[in-house]
Design a protein around this motif. Structure first.
Motif, PDB file in Angstrom:
ATOM      1  N   ALA A  53       0.814  -1.220   0.000  1.00 22.07           N
ATOM      2  CA  ALA A  53       0.000   0.000   0.000  1.00 22.07           C
ATOM      3  C   ALA A  53       0.850   1.273   0.000  1.00 22.07           C
ATOM      4  O   ALA A  53       0.321   2.375  -0.124  1.00 22.07           O
ATOM      5  N   PHE A  54       2.165   1.124   0.099  1.00 16.74           N
ATOM      6  CA  PHE A  54       3.056   2.286   0.196  1.00 16.74           C
ATOM      7  C   PHE A  54       3.086   3.074  -1.110  1.00 16.74           C
ATOM      8  O   PHE A  54       3.268   2.520  -2.181  1.00 16.74           O
ATOM      9  N   THR A  55       2.894   4.378  -1.001  1.00 14.48           N
ATOM     10  CA  THR A  55       3.027   5.283  -2.152  1.00 14.48           C
ATOM     11  C   THR A  55       3.702   6.566  -1.686  1.00 14.48           C
ATOM     12  O   THR A  55       3.687   6.888  -0.498  1.00 14.48           O
ATOM     13  N   LEU A  56       4.270   7.270  -2.622  1.00 15.41           N
ATOM     14  CA  LEU A  56       4.855   8.576  -2.348  1.00 15.41           C
ATOM     15  C   LEU A  56       4.157   9.599  -3.238  1.00 15.41           C
ATOM     16  O   LEU A  56       3.616   9.247  -4.282  1.00 15.41           O
ATOM     17  N   PRO A  57       4.198  10.862  -2.825  1.00 10.48           N
ATOM     18  CA  PRO A  57       3.577  11.889  -3.671  1.00 10.48           C
ATOM     19  C   PRO A  57       4.331  12.022  -4.990  1.00 10.48           C
ATOM     20  O   PRO A  57       5.499  11.644  -5.094  1.00 10.48           O
ATOM     21  N   LYS A  58       3.652  12.528  -5.996  1.00 13.78           N
ATOM     22  CA  LYS A  58       4.289  12.805  -7.287  1.00 13.78           C
ATOM     23  C   LYS A  58       5.367  13.871  -7.058  1.00 13.78           C
ATOM     24  O   LYS A  58       5.180  14.784  -6.273  1.00 13.78           O
ATOM     25  N   PHE A  59       6.472  13.727  -7.747  1.00 14.21           N
ATOM     26  CA  PHE A  59       7.575  14.672  -7.590  1.00 14.21           C
ATOM     27  C   PHE A  59       7.387  15.848  -8.547  1.00 14.21           C
ATOM     28  O   PHE A  59       8.176  16.056  -9.468  1.00 14.21           O
ATOM     29  N   ALA A  60       6.361  16.635  -8.316  1.00 13.19           N
ATOM     30  CA  ALA A  60       5.981  17.710  -9.235  1.00 13.19           C
ATOM     31  C   ALA A  60       7.069  18.762  -9.397  1.00 13.19           C
ATOM     32  O   ALA A  60       7.377  19.181 -10.519  1.00 13.19           O
ATOM     33  N   VAL A  61       7.660  19.202  -8.309  1.00 17.49           N
ATOM     34  CA  VAL A  61       8.689  20.248  -8.387  1.00 17.49           C
ATOM     35  C   VAL A  61       9.910  19.718  -9.127  1.00 17.49           C
ATOM     36  O   VAL A  61      10.414  20.357 -10.054  1.00 17.49           O
ATOM     37  N   TYR A  62      10.381  18.554  -8.731  1.00 16.38           N
ATOM     38  CA  TYR A  62      11.564  17.977  -9.368  1.00 16.38           C
ATOM     39  C   TYR A  62      11.319  17.736 -10.853  1.00 16.38           C
ATOM     40  O   TYR A  62      12.129  18.116 -11.704  1.00 16.38           O
ATOM     41  N   GLU A  63      10.201  17.087 -11.179  1.00 18.96           N
ATOM     42  CA  GLU A  63       9.929  16.740 -12.570  1.00 18.96           C
ATOM     43  C   GLU A  63       9.759  17.970 -13.455  1.00 18.96           C
ATOM     44  O   GLU A  63      10.215  17.979 -14.597  1.00 18.96           O
ATOM     45  N   SER A  64       9.134  18.999 -12.942  1.00 20.02           N
ATOM     46  CA  SER A  64       8.910  20.183 -13.772  1.00 20.02           C
ATOM     47  C   SER A  64      10.121  21.109 -13.823  1.00 20.02           C
ATOM     48  O   SER A  64      10.162  22.031 -14.638  1.00 20.02           O
ATOM     49  N   ILE A  76      25.497  19.071  -5.960  1.00 16.91           N
ATOM     50  CA  ILE A  76      24.095  19.155  -5.519  1.00 16.91           C
ATOM     51  C   ILE A  76      23.171  18.602  -6.601  1.00 16.91           C
ATOM     52  O   ILE A  76      22.188  17.926  -6.288  1.00 16.91           O
ATOM     53  N   GLN A  77      23.499  18.841  -7.862  1.00 18.90           N
ATOM     54  CA  GLN A  77      22.699  18.278  -8.957  1.00 18.90           C
ATOM     55  C   GLN A  77      22.661  16.756  -8.847  1.00 18.90           C
ATOM     56  O   GLN A  77      21.599  16.146  -8.970  1.00 18.90           O
ATOM     57  N   ARG A  78      23.832  16.149  -8.597  1.00 16.18           N
ATOM     58  CA  ARG A  78      23.906  14.692  -8.460  1.00 16.18           C
ATOM     59  C   ARG A  78      23.092  14.214  -7.278  1.00 16.18           C
ATOM     60  O   ARG A  78      22.372  13.220  -7.353  1.00 16.18           O
ATOM     61  N   GLN A  79      23.213  14.918  -6.140  1.00 15.35           N
ATOM     62  CA  GLN A  79      22.458  14.529  -4.945  1.00 15.35           C
ATOM     63  C   GLN A  79      20.953  14.571  -5.207  1.00 15.35           C
ATOM     64  O   GLN A  79      20.230  13.663  -4.792  1.00 15.35           O
ATOM     65  N   ILE A  80      20.501  15.627  -5.850  1.00 13.17           N
ATOM     66  CA  ILE A  80      19.068  15.783  -6.124  1.00 13.17           C
ATOM     67  C   ILE A  80      18.588  14.657  -7.036  1.00 13.17           C
ATOM     68  O   ILE A  80      17.580  13.997  -6.746  1.00 13.17           O
ATOM     69  N   ALA A  81      19.297  14.429  -8.137  1.00 15.22           N
ATOM     70  CA  ALA A  81      18.897  13.385  -9.077  1.00 15.22           C
ATOM     71  C   ALA A  81      18.917  12.009  -8.400  1.00 15.22           C
ATOM     72  O   ALA A  81      17.990  11.204  -8.573  1.00 15.22           O
ATOM     73  N   TYR A  82      19.940  11.742  -7.609  1.00  8.27           N
ATOM     74  CA  TYR A  82      20.063  10.454  -6.921  1.00  8.27           C
ATOM     75  C   TYR A  82      18.930  10.264  -5.915  1.00  8.27           C
ATOM     76  O   TYR A  82      18.315   9.192  -5.846  1.00  8.27           O
ATOM     77  N   PHE A  83      18.634  11.301  -5.149  1.00  6.68           N
ATOM     78  CA  PHE A  83      17.560  11.209  -4.162  1.00  6.68           C
ATOM     79  C   PHE A  83      16.229  10.870  -4.829  1.00  6.68           C
ATOM     80  O   PHE A  83      15.533   9.946  -4.416  1.00  6.68           O
ATOM     81  N   PHE A  84      15.867  11.622  -5.860  1.00 12.18           N
ATOM     82  CA  PHE A  84      14.567  11.405  -6.485  1.00 12.18           C
ATOM     83  C   PHE A  84      14.507  10.098  -7.263  1.00 12.18           C
ATOM     84  O   PHE A  84      13.454   9.460  -7.336  1.00 12.18           O
ATOM     85  N   THR A  85      15.634   9.644  -7.805  1.00 10.21           N
ATOM     86  CA  THR A  85      15.662   8.348  -8.483  1.00 10.21           C
ATOM     87  C   THR A  85      15.447   7.228  -7.466  1.00 10.21           C
ATOM     88  O   THR A  85      14.643   6.317  -7.688  1.00 10.21           O
ATOM     89  N   ARG A  86      16.156   7.306  -6.342  1.00  4.88           N
ATOM     90  CA  ARG A  86      15.971   6.287  -5.292  1.00  4.88           C
ATOM     91  C   ARG A  86      14.573   6.339  -4.698  1.00  4.88           C
ATOM     92  O   ARG A  86      13.962   5.305  -4.446  1.00  4.88           O
ATOM     93  N   ALA A  87      14.065   7.547  -4.463  1.00  4.24           N
ATOM     94  CA  ALA A  87      12.719   7.679  -3.908  1.00  4.24           C
ATOM     95  C   ALA A  87      11.689   7.113  -4.882  1.00  4.24           C
ATOM     96  O   ALA A  87      10.726   6.452  -4.474  1.00  4.24           O
ATOM     97  N   GLY A  88      11.896   7.357  -6.167  1.00  2.00           N
ATOM     98  CA  GLY A  88      10.965   6.856  -7.176  1.00  2.00           C
ATOM     99  C   GLY A  88      10.928   5.344  -7.241  1.00  2.00           C
ATOM    100  O   GLY A  88       9.891   4.749  -7.533  1.00  2.00           O
ATOM    101  N   SER A  89      12.044   4.711  -6.966  1.00  2.00           N
ATOM    102  CA  SER A  89      12.080   3.244  -7.018  1.00  2.00           C
ATOM    103  C   SER A  89      11.715   2.595  -5.690  1.00  2.00           C
ATOM    104  O   SER A  89      11.490   1.386  -5.633  1.00  2.00           O
TER     105      SER A  89
END
Length: 148
Positions: A53-64, A76-89
């Protein structure tokens, strides 16, 4: 003048990303089934199936704003991309762990531990990223910006 606009844009994007990252971390930490994994001694492996049942909110800010990450330095670019990629998976990984419910008790327990490690690692990564982004938003008082 161009430098002033870039700095303002960077602060604005950093501020928005802080809010989104905080929401992701709160979503992970606030999910009741995830908290059940923390105490393995009461049979958290019995709750593995509830992870589906686990879900996360859509990453609207990151994606847009992915095309605007160049406002930040490369680290920082790498950290941001890595965080959202890991969170997405993460949701997919937790759903896969949930499917192991009928495995042996020892294997279920190991999957619960793995899920908790993944969540803890992502929380730590998010906290580090929040700390770095806060410095960009408020150089004088970065501690005044809370997680939420």
């Amino acid at each position: 003048m161009l430098l002033f606009g870039r700095s303002r844009s960077r602060r604005g994007l950093a501020s928005a990303l802080i809010g989104e990252i905080a929401a992701v971390i709160d979503g992970m930490e606030g999910f009741e089934e995830v908290r059940k994994l923390e105490d393995m001694e009461i049979g958290a492996d019995e709750h593995l199936d509830e992870l589906s049942a686990f879900t996360l909110p859509k990453f609207a800010v990151y994606e847009s704003n992915a095309d605007r990450l160049d406002l930040f330095d490369a680290a920082i670019q790498r950290q941001i991309a890595y965080f959202f990629t890991r969170a997405g998976s993460l949701a997919g990984h937790l759903h896969a762990h949930a499917l192991t419910k009928n495995a042996s008790t020892e294997l279920c327990k190991q999957h619960a531990i793995d899920a908790q490690r993944e969540i803890n690692g992502l929380s730590e990564l998010g906290d580090d990223l929040l700390r770095d982004l806060r410095r960009l938003v408020s150089k004088k008082q970065p501690k005044t910006i809370s997680r939420a």
